[in-house]
Design a protein around this motif. Structure first.
Motif, PDB file in Angstrom:
ATOM      1  N   GLN A  98       0.994  -0.973  -0.316  1.00 26.48           N
ATOM      2  CA  GLN A  98       0.099   0.559   0.174  1.00 26.48           C
ATOM      3  C   GLN A  98       0.848   1.114  -0.362  1.00 26.48           C
ATOM      4  O   GLN A  98       0.662   2.328  -0.589  1.00 26.48           O
ATOM      5  N   TYR A  99       1.875   1.499   0.572  1.00 22.74           N
ATOM      6  CA  TYR A  99       2.673   2.548   0.708  1.00 22.74           C
ATOM      7  C   TYR A  99       3.639   2.283  -0.535  1.00 22.74           C
ATOM      8  O   TYR A  99       3.502   3.575  -1.310  1.00 22.74           O
ATOM      9  N   LEU A 100       4.065   1.928  -0.910  1.00 24.59           N
ATOM     10  CA  LEU A 100       4.783   1.668  -3.047  1.00 24.59           C
ATOM     11  C   LEU A 100       3.537   2.539  -3.790  1.00 24.59           C
ATOM     12  O   LEU A 100       3.666   3.219  -3.855  1.00 24.59           O
ATOM     13  N   ILE A 101       2.300   1.779  -3.738  1.00 23.39           N
ATOM     14  CA  ILE A 101       1.369   2.287  -4.353  1.00 23.39           C
ATOM     15  C   ILE A 101       1.303   4.043  -3.759  1.00 23.39           C
ATOM     16  O   ILE A 101       0.375   4.869  -4.711  1.00 23.39           O
ATOM     17  N   GLU A 102       0.778   3.698  -2.867  1.00 25.42           N
ATOM     18  CA  GLU A 102       0.507   5.612  -2.635  1.00 25.42           C
ATOM     19  C   GLU A 102       1.785   6.589  -3.257  1.00 25.42           C
ATOM     20  O   GLU A 102       1.120   7.493  -3.178  1.00 25.42           O
ATOM     21  N   ASN A 103       2.800   5.412  -2.666  1.00 28.61           N
ATOM     22  CA  ASN A 103       4.353   6.893  -2.945  1.00 28.61           C
ATOM     23  C   ASN A 103       4.310   7.226  -4.325  1.00 28.61           C
ATOM     24  O   ASN A 103       4.848   8.453  -4.838  1.00 28.61           O
ATOM     25  N   GLU A 104       3.704   6.085  -4.771  1.00 28.56           N
ATOM     26  CA  GLU A 104       3.988   6.277  -6.758  1.00 28.56           C
ATOM     27  C   GLU A 104       2.884   7.298  -7.020  1.00 28.56           C
ATOM     28  O   GLU A 104       2.368   8.083  -7.803  1.00 28.56           O
ATOM     29  N   LYS A 105       1.518   7.953  -6.201  1.00 32.70           N
ATOM     30  CA  LYS A 105       0.958   8.701  -6.501  1.00 32.70           C
ATOM     31  C   LYS A 105       1.273   9.743  -6.137  1.00 32.70           C
ATOM     32  O   LYS A 105       0.553  10.142  -5.867  1.00 32.70           O
ATOM     33  N   PHE A 106       2.168   9.713  -5.270  1.00 37.59           N
ATOM     34  CA  PHE A 106       2.456  11.576  -4.218  1.00 37.59           C
ATOM     35  C   PHE A 106       1.966  11.654  -3.247  1.00 37.59           C
ATOM     36  O   PHE A 106       1.315  12.980  -3.358  1.00 37.59           O
ATOM     37  N   GLU A 107       1.242  10.439  -2.623  1.00 40.79           N
ATOM     38  CA  GLU A 107      -0.128  10.997  -1.398  1.00 40.79           C
ATOM     39  C   GLU A 107       0.739  10.814  -0.484  1.00 40.79           C
ATOM     40  O   GLU A 107       0.456   9.464   0.345  1.00 40.79           O
ATOM     41  N   GLU A 108       1.488  11.882   0.242  1.00 45.56           N
ATOM     42  CA  GLU A 108       1.889  11.578   1.554  1.00 45.56           C
ATOM     43  C   GLU A 108       1.326  11.171   2.432  1.00 45.56           C
ATOM     44  O   GLU A 108       2.243  10.363   3.607  1.00 45.56           O
TER      45      GLU A 108
END
Length: 127
Positions: A98-108
């Motif tokens: 989930q962290y990887l996905i959120e990081n790809e979306k730039f959702e800090e």
């Protein structure tokens, strides 16, 4: 008292359905830990905070959340191997994905909470 039920959910990425654990109710008695982990009983519900599609590997708080990044990313070596990190806990692995996905979306903010929950799961697994 904590109540967890299984609900059939359709994945927004692959369109296939699977049974997923859903938190129906819980409570917190006592103080949170110094690392901000909630007190029991709510702390024991972490497996309901992150869901994984058994068909395509998409992880999210809810599988019907639309994937904002490329679905090809879910098949990438980086995602599938968690950047080469071997977790003892499958729960920690889900939160890391989930962290990887959120990081790809730039959702800090979402990225921060995903990696924080990953750290909690690692600690609980003595990893």
């Amino acid at each position: 008292m904590t109540l967890i039920d299984e609900v059939k959910m359709k994945c927004s990425v692959c369109g296939k359905s699977s049974l997923q654990p859903v938190l129906m109710s819980s409570n917190q008695m006592g103080y949170q830990d110094m690392d901000t982990r909630p007190s029991e009983m709510y702390r024991s519900t972490m497996e309901t905070w992150i869901l994984e599609c058994p068909h395509c590997g998409y992880v999210a708080s809810s599988l019907d959340d639309d994937l904002i990044i490329s679905s090809a990313y879910l098949k990438s070596q980086e995602y599938e191997t968690c950047k080469g990190i071997e977790f003892k806990s499958s729960l920690a692995e889900k939160f890391y994905k989930q962290y990887l996905i959120e990081n790809e979306k730039f959702e800090e903010i979402d990225s921060f909470f995903a990696i924080l929950h990953c750290a909690w799961a690692c600690d609980d697994a003595k990893d």
